[in-house]
Design a protein around this motif. Structure first.
Motif, PDB file in Angstrom:
ATOM      1  N   TYR A 185       5.855  -7.969   2.706  1.00 21.35           N
ATOM      2  CA  TYR A 185       6.674  -8.812   1.828  1.00 21.35           C
ATOM      3  C   TYR A 185       8.102  -8.296   1.835  1.00 21.35           C
ATOM      4  O   TYR A 185       8.365  -7.171   1.432  1.00 21.35           O
ATOM      5  N   LEU A 186       9.026  -9.114   2.329  1.00 24.90           N
ATOM      6  CA  LEU A 186      10.453  -8.795   2.296  1.00 24.90           C
ATOM      7  C   LEU A 186      10.984  -9.285   0.952  1.00 24.90           C
ATOM      8  O   LEU A 186      11.228 -10.477   0.760  1.00 24.90           O
ATOM      9  N   LYS A 187      11.118  -8.365   0.027  1.00 22.09           N
ATOM     10  CA  LYS A 187      11.454  -8.698  -1.356  1.00 22.09           C
ATOM     11  C   LYS A 187      12.968  -8.714  -1.578  1.00 22.09           C
ATOM     12  O   LYS A 187      13.661  -7.764  -1.227  1.00 22.09           O
ATOM     13  N   LEU A 188      13.428  -9.806  -2.146  1.00 22.64           N
ATOM     14  CA  LEU A 188      14.836  -9.961  -2.524  1.00 22.64           C
ATOM     15  C   LEU A 188      14.908 -10.394  -3.979  1.00 22.64           C
ATOM     16  O   LEU A 188      14.027 -11.097  -4.469  1.00 22.64           O
ATOM     17  N   SER A 189      15.980 -10.029  -4.649  1.00 29.64           N
ATOM     18  CA  SER A 189      16.204 -10.525  -6.007  1.00 29.64           C
ATOM     19  C   SER A 189      16.543 -12.013  -5.928  1.00 29.64           C
ATOM     20  O   SER A 189      16.996 -12.521  -4.892  1.00 29.64           O
ATOM     21  N   TYR A 190      16.346 -12.706  -7.032  1.00 27.26           N
ATOM     22  CA  TYR A 190      16.703 -14.121  -7.090  1.00 27.26           C
ATOM     23  C   TYR A 190      18.185 -14.322  -6.761  1.00 27.26           C
ATOM     24  O   TYR A 190      18.546 -15.225  -6.008  1.00 27.26           O
ATOM     25  N   GLU A 191      19.042 -13.463  -7.307  1.00 27.87           N
ATOM     26  CA  GLU A 191      20.488 -13.592  -7.085  1.00 27.87           C
ATOM     27  C   GLU A 191      20.825 -13.494  -5.600  1.00 27.87           C
ATOM     28  O   GLU A 191      21.659 -14.240  -5.087  1.00 27.87           O
TER      29      GLU A 191
ATOM     30  N   GLY B 254      12.519 -32.120  -9.997  1.00 26.56           N
ATOM     31  CA  GLY B 254      12.759 -31.390 -11.236  1.00 26.56           C
ATOM     32  C   GLY B 254      12.688 -29.874 -11.106  1.00 26.56           C
ATOM     33  O   GLY B 254      12.929 -29.160 -12.071  1.00 26.56           O
ATOM     34  N   MET B 255      12.349 -29.378  -9.924  1.00 25.00           N
ATOM     35  CA  MET B 255      12.222 -27.937  -9.724  1.00 25.00           C
ATOM     36  C   MET B 255      13.553 -27.352  -9.283  1.00 25.00           C
ATOM     37  O   MET B 255      14.250 -27.934  -8.465  1.00 25.00           O
ATOM     38  N   THR B 256      13.894 -26.189  -9.822  1.00 25.16           N
ATOM     39  CA  THR B 256      15.104 -25.482  -9.401  1.00 25.16           C
ATOM     40  C   THR B 256      14.713 -24.369  -8.436  1.00 25.16           C
ATOM     41  O   THR B 256      13.530 -24.025  -8.304  1.00 25.16           O
ATOM     42  N   LEU B 257      15.701 -23.780  -7.794  1.00 22.83           N
ATOM     43  CA  LEU B 257      15.445 -22.639  -6.918  1.00 22.83           C
ATOM     44  C   LEU B 257      14.820 -21.494  -7.719  1.00 22.83           C
ATOM     45  O   LEU B 257      13.900 -20.825  -7.239  1.00 22.83           O
ATOM     46  N   LEU B 258      15.286 -21.292  -8.936  1.00 23.81           N
ATOM     47  CA  LEU B 258      14.708 -20.234  -9.776  1.00 23.81           C
ATOM     48  C   LEU B 258      13.235 -20.521 -10.070  1.00 23.81           C
ATOM     49  O   LEU B 258      12.402 -19.602 -10.026  1.00 23.81           O
ATOM     50  N   ASP B 259      12.895 -21.784 -10.317  1.00 17.45           N
ATOM     51  CA  ASP B 259      11.496 -22.150 -10.533  1.00 17.45           C
ATOM     52  C   ASP B 259      10.656 -21.810  -9.299  1.00 17.45           C
ATOM     53  O   ASP B 259       9.559 -21.258  -9.404  1.00 17.45           O
ATOM     54  N   LEU B 260      11.176 -22.165  -8.127  1.00 19.05           N
ATOM     55  CA  LEU B 260      10.477 -21.890  -6.874  1.00 19.05           C
ATOM     56  C   LEU B 260      10.292 -20.383  -6.680  1.00 19.05           C
ATOM     57  O   LEU B 260       9.209 -19.920  -6.326  1.00 19.05           O
ATOM     58  N   TYR B 261      11.350 -19.633  -6.920  1.00 22.17           N
ATOM     59  CA  TYR B 261      11.306 -18.172  -6.796  1.00 22.17           C
ATOM     60  C   TYR B 261      10.221 -17.598  -7.722  1.00 22.17           C
ATOM     61  O   TYR B 261       9.364 -16.824  -7.284  1.00 22.17           O
ATOM     62  N   ASN B 262      10.254 -18.015  -8.983  1.00 21.60           N
ATOM     63  CA  ASN B 262       9.279 -17.504  -9.959  1.00 21.60           C
ATOM     64  C   ASN B 262       7.852 -17.921  -9.626  1.00 21.60           C
ATOM     65  O   ASN B 262       6.906 -17.182  -9.915  1.00 21.60           O
TER      66      ASN B 262
ATOM     67  N   LEU C  36       5.431 -11.158   8.366  1.00 23.41           N
ATOM     68  CA  LEU C  36       6.488 -11.027   7.362  1.00 23.41           C
ATOM     69  C   LEU C  36       6.459 -12.241   6.447  1.00 23.41           C
ATOM     70  O   LEU C  36       6.526 -13.377   6.923  1.00 23.41           O
ATOM     71  N   ILE C  37       6.348 -12.001   5.143  1.00 26.54           N
ATOM     72  CA  ILE C  37       6.393 -13.090   4.174  1.00 26.54           C
ATOM     73  C   ILE C  37       7.550 -12.850   3.215  1.00 26.54           C
ATOM     74  O   ILE C  37       8.000 -11.717   3.055  1.00 26.54           O
ATOM     75  N   GLY C  38       8.017 -13.923   2.585  1.00 30.04           N
ATOM     76  CA  GLY C  38       9.101 -13.819   1.626  1.00 30.04           C
ATOM     77  C   GLY C  38       9.819 -15.143   1.489  1.00 30.04           C
ATOM     78  O   GLY C  38       9.531 -16.102   2.212  1.00 30.04           O
ATOM     79  N   MET C  39      10.735 -15.161   0.559  1.00 28.89           N
ATOM     80  CA  MET C  39      11.510 -16.367   0.285  1.00 28.89           C
ATOM     81  C   MET C  39      12.336 -16.767   1.508  1.00 28.89           C
ATOM     82  O   MET C  39      12.648 -15.931   2.356  1.00 28.89           O
TER      83      MET C  39
END
Length: 173
Positions: free
Chosen positions: A99-105, A124-132, A7-10
């Protein structure tokens, strides 16, 4: 035929939670790679990161995951496993990658305090940057993607996933 599941994912996508339940339903063992890393290194993940930095940690993570030898197991590596080329090639060879896919929100709402969850961001990285940054890797390596949007419970995710995995195994025969 690949009889392991990875299992992979955020972080907070449910790899450990879904993994334990899926392993029970399949009659498999459950392998938490973060715990394996801690056992092999004799240190907590946060200690490895503090002492060796993110690059050092990812080298350890890559080595441990690339040397994993299990059968009939559901494997839950850390969210950064996708940066380890050798680890991902090995996991792809021995398992079906899900891949366990979740939205950024949803990731953001589940994570809460990043530090408490062990999520380390580069300066300087945000969570959104990491997600993207990570999503294309997850999509690249996945044999199966399950989008958790609209699924009401962990049990439902496990049931859907079990069916998808068993169907993929049938087509591999």
């Amino acid at each position: 035929m690949k009889k392991n599941v990875t299992l992979i994912g955020m972080p907070a996508s449910g790899k450990s939670t879904v993994g334990v339940l899926l392993a029970k339903r399949l009659g498999y063992s459950f392998v938490d790679c973060d715990i394996l890393i801690q056992e092999q290194e004799g240190r907590l993940l946060k200690e490895i990161i503090a002492q060796e930095g993110m690059e050092g940690f990812m080298a350890v993570e890559n080595r441990v995951n690339a040397s994993l030898h299990v059968k009939s197991s559901v494997i839950a590596p850390g969210g950064s496993v996708i940066y380890g080329k050798e680890a991902m090639e090995h996991l792809k060879e021995i398992s079906t990658i899900v891949y366990l896919k979740l939205s950024y929100e949803e990731v953001k709402s589940r994570l809460g305090n990043l530090v408490d969850r062990g999520v380390v961001l580069k300066d300087g990285m945000t969570l959104l940057d990491l997600y993207n940054e990570r999503v294309p890797y997850y999509e690249k390596y996945a044999d199966i993607t399950i989008d958790e949007a609209g699924i009401k419970s962990v049990g439902e995710v496990v049931d859907i996933l079990r069916g998808m995995i068993e169907k993929s195994w049938e087509t591999e025969k």
